[in-house]
Design a protein around this motif. Sequence first.
Motif, short mmCIF file in Angstrom:
data_model
loop_
_atom_site.label_atom_id
_atom_site.label_comp_id
_atom_site.label_asym_id
_atom_site.label_seq_id
_atom_site.Cartn_x
_atom_site.Cartn_y
_atom_site.Cartn_z
N LEU A 116 -78.54 79.19 8.65
CA LEU A 116 -78.00 78.74 7.37
C LEU A 116 -78.85 79.21 6.20
O LEU A 116 -78.34 79.44 5.11
N ILE A 163 -77.07 73.78 3.47
CA ILE A 163 -75.63 73.66 3.17
C ILE A 163 -75.42 73.35 1.69
O ILE A 163 -74.49 73.86 1.05
N GLY A 169 -70.79 74.23 -0.34
CA GLY A 169 -71.44 73.27 0.55
C GLY A 169 -71.75 71.97 -0.16
O GLY A 169 -71.62 70.89 0.43
#
Length: 549
Positions: A116, A163, A169
Amino acid sequence: MNFNKKREKHGTKKFNSNVAGILDDGDQEVNIGKMGDREIVTEFEKMLENMNLTEEKKEPLRKLPISKKREMLTMNSKTVARNRFDSPADYIGFLSNSELSLAKKSSCIESLRVALTNNSLEWVQEFGNKGLEQVLQILNECFRNKSEWDKVHYECIKCLKAIMNNKVGLKNLFNHNEALILLARSISPTHPHVALEAVKLMAAVCLVPPDGHDKTLEAITVAGEVKGEDRFQPIVQGLLSNNEPLRVACLTLVNVLTSSPEDLDFRMHLRNEFMRVGLIDVLEELHDDPGDEVQLQLKIFFEHKEEDFDEFAQRFDNIRLELDDVNEVFELVKNSVTETAAEPYFLSVLQHLLCIRDDFQIRPAYFKLVEECVSQIVLHRSGCDPDFRSTKRFVIDVEPLVDHLVERGKLEDAYSTSGSFSMAPGLEAAITEKQEMEVRLAQAQERIEQLENMLRNGGDVGALFPIVAEAVYTSVPPPVCGPPPPPPPPPPPAMGGPPPPPPPPPSMGGPPPPPPPPSGPSPPSIPTTVDIFAKLGMKKKRKWTVEGS
């Protein structure tokens, strides 16, 4: 046997897909070499967009030559090929398996955090809500298990941070019902490394417009209800930690929460709530903290607090100007406490006021003292509510207050026409000076009468000049109290001339008496009082009369 066949079949299928992917990547590299300049620019813009760069960072890259852009596109395609085996769907599918061991979950979450953080924006967006759900499920398991899940807990918070690092996100996290609550529950001083990351994220969320503050406060409130404690208690406990970064992060969150609302009452309410759960004690210890970042956040806290106090004091001035009717103010206060927990205390205050003695001179002093005490309580210099946990800690400094009221009462009563029991310092000095002059005048009058008597008896006038001079120029200290003292007796022989001697007999050779006038014997001429004052260069003053004497 069948199981082995299935594994071989599955492995062959995965190998074939990987080979196909590698072949496709080789073809893509060849295609990049055959692209024209316009196509390179278009693909380069897509790559910059996936890298989630700001416009300031994109601008110098756009100025690179075409050859450099083509090279960067080729390198990016190889990176995508290496990551293709760990797609978002692979992570989501793996984490959805409920039979995974703790070690496998820990390894997968750690790998996901790296993916991520390093992958493109497109990859993170593909991870999306489904991936967020899987991370939050693992986070829920951390609260239900023991400390061996601390590492998993920490990696989950880092995944949420990755995120939230983009608009999509962050929006997904805001729209989720449980994400921010789990984040707030992670603020625990017993796990400082986890709490540090959680506090940082909550402070960042609080600053997100338009409702970041409301979302953060709601999550902290629910987390406090779940734990069964005051909602701000974990944040204040974090300020007592030995971990300096955690202290700085917690104090930053306090500043963000207490300074973001536009409403003054809400800001002061939040700050006072922090004070009630222990911040009032922690601030004293933080003053001695040598860290520069802690001192900076402390300075920000006190600056905001003082600004709010000034605004609140200005509101009191406005109330004093606009609400000047006693009945109107009483009705407002009564309506604000009616049928509330404060009503019996308001009634008790009024009942105590009824116990003030019915003395028209003392009653104003009582109410002045009460007004000053209420002012100290309501408009306290600290800008916060008093510490109601212990009445011993809340002290009103009454002695200087009483001294101030006494001095102010003297000044007010000195210029009032009503019956006063004290006087202004200027008036008292004038009365003292008047009494001093009265004493001097009385002594002068006494000496003058003695002089007149001596002259009538034929005494020597020249010998009496020192007596008169002493009577005029001798200063007498003012009396301490009561009426002026009686005049002193005549001075003894050492202090003035001797008493007039009797006329000498003729045998002692005194001067012969003057011859009588032709018309007959007459008494010797006696100088008048006016002549004596003229010789002394003085004017006789009228006798003063003091009213009421």
